[in-house]
Design an enzyme around this catalytic site. Structure first.
Site, PDB file in Angstrom:
ATOM      1  N   GLU A  65      -5.954  -5.466  10.214  1.00  0.00           N
ATOM      2  CA  GLU A  65      -4.925  -4.474  10.481  1.00  0.00           C
ATOM      3  C   GLU A  65      -5.223  -3.779  11.813  1.00  0.00           C
ATOM      4  OE1 GLU A  65      -2.875  -3.048   6.729  1.00  0.00           O
ATOM      5  OE2 GLU A  65      -4.679  -1.852   6.862  1.00  0.00           O
ATOM      6  N   ASN A  90       0.874  -1.182   0.000  1.00  0.00           N
ATOM      7  CA  ASN A  90       0.000   0.000   0.000  1.00  0.00           C
ATOM      8  C   ASN A  90       0.908   1.227   0.000  1.00  0.00           C
ATOM      9  OD1 ASN A  90      -1.888   1.982   0.363  1.00  0.00           O
ATOM     10  ND2 ASN A  90      -2.345   1.460   2.505  1.00  0.00           N
ATOM     11  N   SER A 115       2.779  -2.729  10.289  1.00  0.00           N
ATOM     12  CA  SER A 115       4.230  -2.749  10.502  1.00  0.00           C
ATOM     13  C   SER A 115       4.865  -4.093  10.177  1.00  0.00           C
ATOM     14  CB  SER A 115       4.565  -2.315  11.944  1.00  0.00           C
ATOM     15  OG  SER A 115       4.117  -0.995  12.167  1.00  0.00           O
ATOM     16  N   HIS A 136      -9.726   1.225   4.860  1.00  0.00           N
ATOM     17  CA  HIS A 136      -8.427   1.345   5.524  1.00  0.00           C
ATOM     18  C   HIS A 136      -8.600   2.263   6.733  1.00  0.00           C
ATOM     19  CE1 HIS A 136      -4.265   2.388   6.314  1.00  0.00           C
ATOM     20  NE2 HIS A 136      -3.934   1.305   5.632  1.00  0.00           N
ATOM     21  N   GLU A 174      -6.940   4.569   7.914  1.00  0.00           N
ATOM     22  CA  GLU A 174      -6.685   5.998   7.677  1.00  0.00           C
ATOM     23  C   GLU A 174      -7.887   6.666   7.027  1.00  0.00           C
ATOM     24  OE1 GLU A 174      -3.002   5.391   5.594  1.00  0.00           O
ATOM     25  OE2 GLU A 174      -2.059   4.758   7.458  1.00  0.00           O
ATOM     26  N   GLY A 205       1.759   1.699  10.827  1.00  0.00           N
ATOM     27  CA  GLY A 205       2.702   2.812  10.747  1.00  0.00           C
ATOM     28  C   GLY A 205       3.362   3.154  12.073  1.00  0.00           C
ATOM     29  N   LYS A 252       0.123   4.242  -0.226  1.00  0.00           N
ATOM     30  CA  LYS A 252      -0.510   5.430   0.395  1.00  0.00           C
ATOM     31  C   LYS A 252      -0.224   6.664  -0.465  1.00  0.00           C
ATOM     32  CE  LYS A 252       0.180   3.252   4.839  1.00  0.00           C
ATOM     33  NZ  LYS A 252      -0.046   3.339   6.255  1.00  0.00           N
TER      34      LYS A 252
HETATM   35  C1  PEP Z   1      -1.092  -0.169   5.841  1.00  0.00           C
HETATM   36  O1  PEP Z   1      -1.054   0.968   5.407  1.00  0.00           O
HETATM   37  O2  PEP Z   1      -2.033  -0.897   5.515  1.00  0.00           O
HETATM   38  C2  PEP Z   1      -0.018  -0.644   6.719  1.00  0.00           C
HETATM   39  C3  PEP Z   1      -0.103  -1.848   7.216  1.00  0.00           C
HETATM   40  O3  PEP Z   1       1.010   0.227   6.951  1.00  0.00           O
HETATM   41  P1  PEP Z   1       2.400  -0.141   7.686  1.00  0.00           P
HETATM   42  O4  PEP Z   1       2.912  -1.403   7.080  1.00  0.00           O
HETATM   43  O5  PEP Z   1       3.291   1.038   7.396  1.00  0.00           O
HETATM   44  O6  PEP Z   1       2.108  -0.296   9.138  1.00  0.00           O
END
Ligand code: PEP
Length: 244
Positions: free
Chosen positions: A162, A9, A208, A90, A92, A168, A11
């Site tokens: 997630e 992703n 992460s 997501h 975010e 993040g 972003k």
């Molecule tokens: C994500 O944006 O779905 C995500 C898992 O980000 P990160 O790997 O940076 O935690």
């Protein structure tokens, strides 16, 4: 047998030159038994349309079919570019764009109407986990957004678990936390859509995931791949995860 999927992703990162370079680098990763997908910014979708290796996903899609919705991208537009599907929900988007369950349900419907894949993200906050509400939160997120679908429609749904506290932040769920939640989700899918659907649906882990924890996480029996943010921006890290 579920094929594992490693999805990056991006972003809101990378200018177009950087995006094309990273796309080429990802294309050059030698294939193994896993599939690769990239969720790219909307303005780059047409440049990578038709790709199957990696598969290309949008990061968001409109809940509306068409019309006066300035700035939005519809599911039929994605389909006309031969994009595979889109992320939906997501954390975010839920957090910064106040996306409610009813809006997310519409987004899933628009994707499925266009034979696209809905990569539906779910996850609890740290407060919800600390209060032992994580299972109830996940159950609600599944029922409210996917509960109206048939098991046939569920064939075009992928779930990404997630935990919000892991996205993040550099903090990753332990393998036992991840496996426990993935098994819980699969069980919920079985209760609502039956055993066949539960055994076929992909449930990705996101939060992460990186070169040092991917191997363990991907070895969990109910973890069918990863949704990777930060580590998908560097081809070496992404490749390492893919090869884990
Ligand atoms: C994500 O944006 O779905 C995500 C898992 O980000 P990160 O790997 O940076 O935690």
């Amino acid at each position: 047998m579920r094929t594992k999927l490693i999805a990056g992703n991006w972003k809101m990162n990378l200018n177009f030159i950087e995006a094309k370079e990273l796309f080429r680098d990802v294309q050059a990763i030698e294939n193994n038994d896993k599939a690769i997908a990239l969720c790219v910014p909307a303005c780059y979708l047409s440049a990578f349309s038709n790709a199957v290796d990696p598969f290309i996903f949008a990061q968001d899609v409109s809940a509306h079919v068409k019309g006066a919705y300035t700035g939005e991208v519809s599911a039929s537009m994605l389909a006309s570019l031969h994009i595979m599907g889109s992320l939906v929900g997501h954390s975010e988007r839920r957090q910064y764009h106040a996306e409610s369950a009813s809006v997310l349900k519409e987004k899933v419907d628009r994707l499925l109407e266009n034979n696209l894949i809905a990569l539906y993200c779910i996850g609890e906050t740290i407060e919800e986990r600390n209060e032992q509400k994580h299972e109830a939160v996940i159950q609600k997120q599944i029922i409210e957004v996917l509960g109206h679908l048939t098991s046939e429609q569920m064939k075009n749904v992928i779930i990404a678990y997630e935990p919000v506290w892991a996205i993040g932040t550099g903090v990753t769920a332990t393998t036992s936390q991840a496996q426990e939640m993935h098994a819980f989700i699969r069980n919920e899918i079985e209760r609502s859509f039956g055993q066949t659907c539960a055994s076929q649906i992909k449930i990705l882990y996101g939060g992460s995931m990186n070169a040092s924890n991917a191997k363990e996480l991907l070895a969990c029996p109910d973890v069918d791949g990863g949704l990777i943010g930060g580590a998908s921006l560097k081809v070496d890290d992404f490749k390492f995860i893919y090869e884990s």
